[in-house]
Scaffold this active site. Structure first.
Site, PDB file in Angstrom:
ATOM      1  N   GLU A 114       3.127  -1.921   5.286  1.00 55.21           N
ATOM      2  CA  GLU A 114       2.849  -1.790   6.837  1.00 55.21           C
ATOM      3  C   GLU A 114       2.479  -3.133   7.492  1.00 55.21           C
ATOM      4  O   GLU A 114       1.938  -4.170   6.741  1.00 55.21           O
ATOM      5  CB  GLU A 114       1.435  -1.049   6.815  1.00 55.21           C
ATOM      6  CG  GLU A 114       0.765  -0.871   8.375  1.00 55.21           C
ATOM      7  CD  GLU A 114      -0.547  -0.048   8.435  1.00 55.21           C
ATOM      8  OE1 GLU A 114      -1.225  -0.145   7.223  1.00 55.21           O
ATOM      9  OE2 GLU A 114      -0.944   0.220   9.591  1.00 55.21           O
ATOM     10  N   HIS A 150      -4.950  -5.250   4.201  1.00 56.70           N
ATOM     11  CA  HIS A 150      -5.767  -4.092   3.260  1.00 56.70           C
ATOM     12  C   HIS A 150      -4.785  -3.743   2.301  1.00 56.70           C
ATOM     13  O   HIS A 150      -3.328  -3.816   2.236  1.00 56.70           O
ATOM     14  CB  HIS A 150      -6.295  -2.933   3.901  1.00 56.70           C
ATOM     15  CG  HIS A 150      -5.354  -2.230   4.821  1.00 56.70           C
ATOM     16  ND1 HIS A 150      -4.981  -2.285   6.110  1.00 56.70           N
ATOM     17  CD2 HIS A 150      -4.693  -1.110   4.602  1.00 56.70           C
ATOM     18  CE1 HIS A 150      -4.037  -1.518   6.517  1.00 56.70           C
ATOM     19  NE2 HIS A 150      -3.802  -0.524   5.581  1.00 56.70           N
ATOM     20  N   HIS A 163       0.092   1.950  -0.173  1.00 56.06           N
ATOM     21  CA  HIS A 163       0.839   1.016   0.658  1.00 56.06           C
ATOM     22  C   HIS A 163       0.089  -0.318   0.610  1.00 56.06           C
ATOM     23  O   HIS A 163      -1.295  -0.294   0.322  1.00 56.06           O
ATOM     24  CB  HIS A 163       1.078   1.304   2.165  1.00 56.06           C
ATOM     25  CG  HIS A 163       0.112   1.594   3.018  1.00 56.06           C
ATOM     26  ND1 HIS A 163      -0.575   2.888   3.259  1.00 56.06           N
ATOM     27  CD2 HIS A 163      -0.530   0.783   3.994  1.00 56.06           C
ATOM     28  CE1 HIS A 163      -1.223   2.765   4.233  1.00 56.06           C
ATOM     29  NE2 HIS A 163      -1.541   1.352   4.561  1.00 56.06           N
TER      30      HIS A 163
END
Lengths: 134, 134
Positions: A130, A7, A79
Site C-alpha cells: 500500500e 504500518h 500487506h
C-alpha cells in the site's frame, strides 16, 4: 521515493484475542477496535516507537480480507504500507515503469483519512504494498 | 516489552531483480548483497527512514527459507522482527505465558550480530516473529 514504513497489516481470526496477546503478552500499546465500514475491516492499532502494526478483521459481507482469512485461517501478514510525499506523482512514475495499480488506479481515502493506493503483489515479489500519502 | 520494529523480511526469488526494483522503481536506498552462510541466506537491506526491509534469498543447500520459496515461488513476507531490551527476560516471560520459542530456545546470533529468537507463528496469528536484542 518511498519514505517511512507506515504500518504492517496482519489479518487475525479473533481481534480480541490478538489485541490481548499484543497488549498483555508482548506488552505493547494497543488501541480500542475501530470499525471502518467503508473498508470492510475492523482495525486495532499496535503502537510501536517507530511504526505501527494494524491488526485487521473482516467487517461485513463484502470484506476485501475475507478470502485471505479463508485461505489463512490462523491469520497472517496481509500487506505493508510505505509513505510517499505525492501519491499521484508516485502512481504515475510507477505505472510508467510497468507496475500495476490495483482497482481503477485512483487513490481512495484510507484508514488514516489519507489517499492510498495498492500495488499488484506480482510486481513486488509476492508482497501486497500500500502507498499512503504522508 | 516489544520495542521498535527492527525489520520486515521478504523472501524473493531473484535478489538482483528485487534490489533493482526497490532501488530504481521505488527509489529506496539499497545495500549490496551480503552472504550470511551461518544463516543460509543472502540479504539485501532496504533502508527506510524509520526501519528497514530485508530482502532474503536462500544460500546453500540447507537454507531455512528454501521451503518458503518453494511454497511461494513469487516470494512473500517471511517474518517481522521486534526489538527487545533483554532477550532472555523476554523469552522467559513469553514462555511463562505459554508462547513457544522455535529451535532449542536459546538465542542465536542474528544478521545484525545480536542475539535473536523466533516465536512460533501459531502463537501469533500466523505471523513468524523474530525478537532481537536492541
Amino acid at each position: 521515493m518511498i519514505g517511512r514504513l507506515n504500518h504492517v497489516a496482519i489479518v487475525v481470526p479473533d481481534l480480541a484475542a490478538a489485541s490481548g496477546t499484543y497488549r498483555d503478552t508482548l506488552g505493547a500499546r494497543v488501541s480500542a477496535p475501530v470499525d471502518l465500514p467503508a473498508h470492510g475491516v475492523t482495525t486495532v492499532f499496535v503502537e510501536l516507537p517507530n511504526t505501527k502494526i494494524e491488526l485487521l478483521h473482516p467487517l461485513g459481507a463484502d470484506s476485501p480480507i475475507a478470502k485471505f482469512l479463508e485461505k489463512n485461517p490462523s491469520g497472517g501478514i496481509h500487506h505493508i504500507c510505505y509513505e510517499v510525499e505525492d501519491i499521484l506523482a508516485a502512481r504515475d512514475r510507477l505505472k510508467a515503469q510497468g507496475m500495476r495499480v490495483l482497482g481503477d488506479g485512483e487513490p481512495k481515502i484510507g484508514a488514516h483519512d489519507r489517499p492510498v493506493l495498492f500495488l499488484h503483489p506480482k510486481d513486488l515479489f509476492g508482497t501486497l504494498v500500500e502507498l499512503e500519502q504522508a
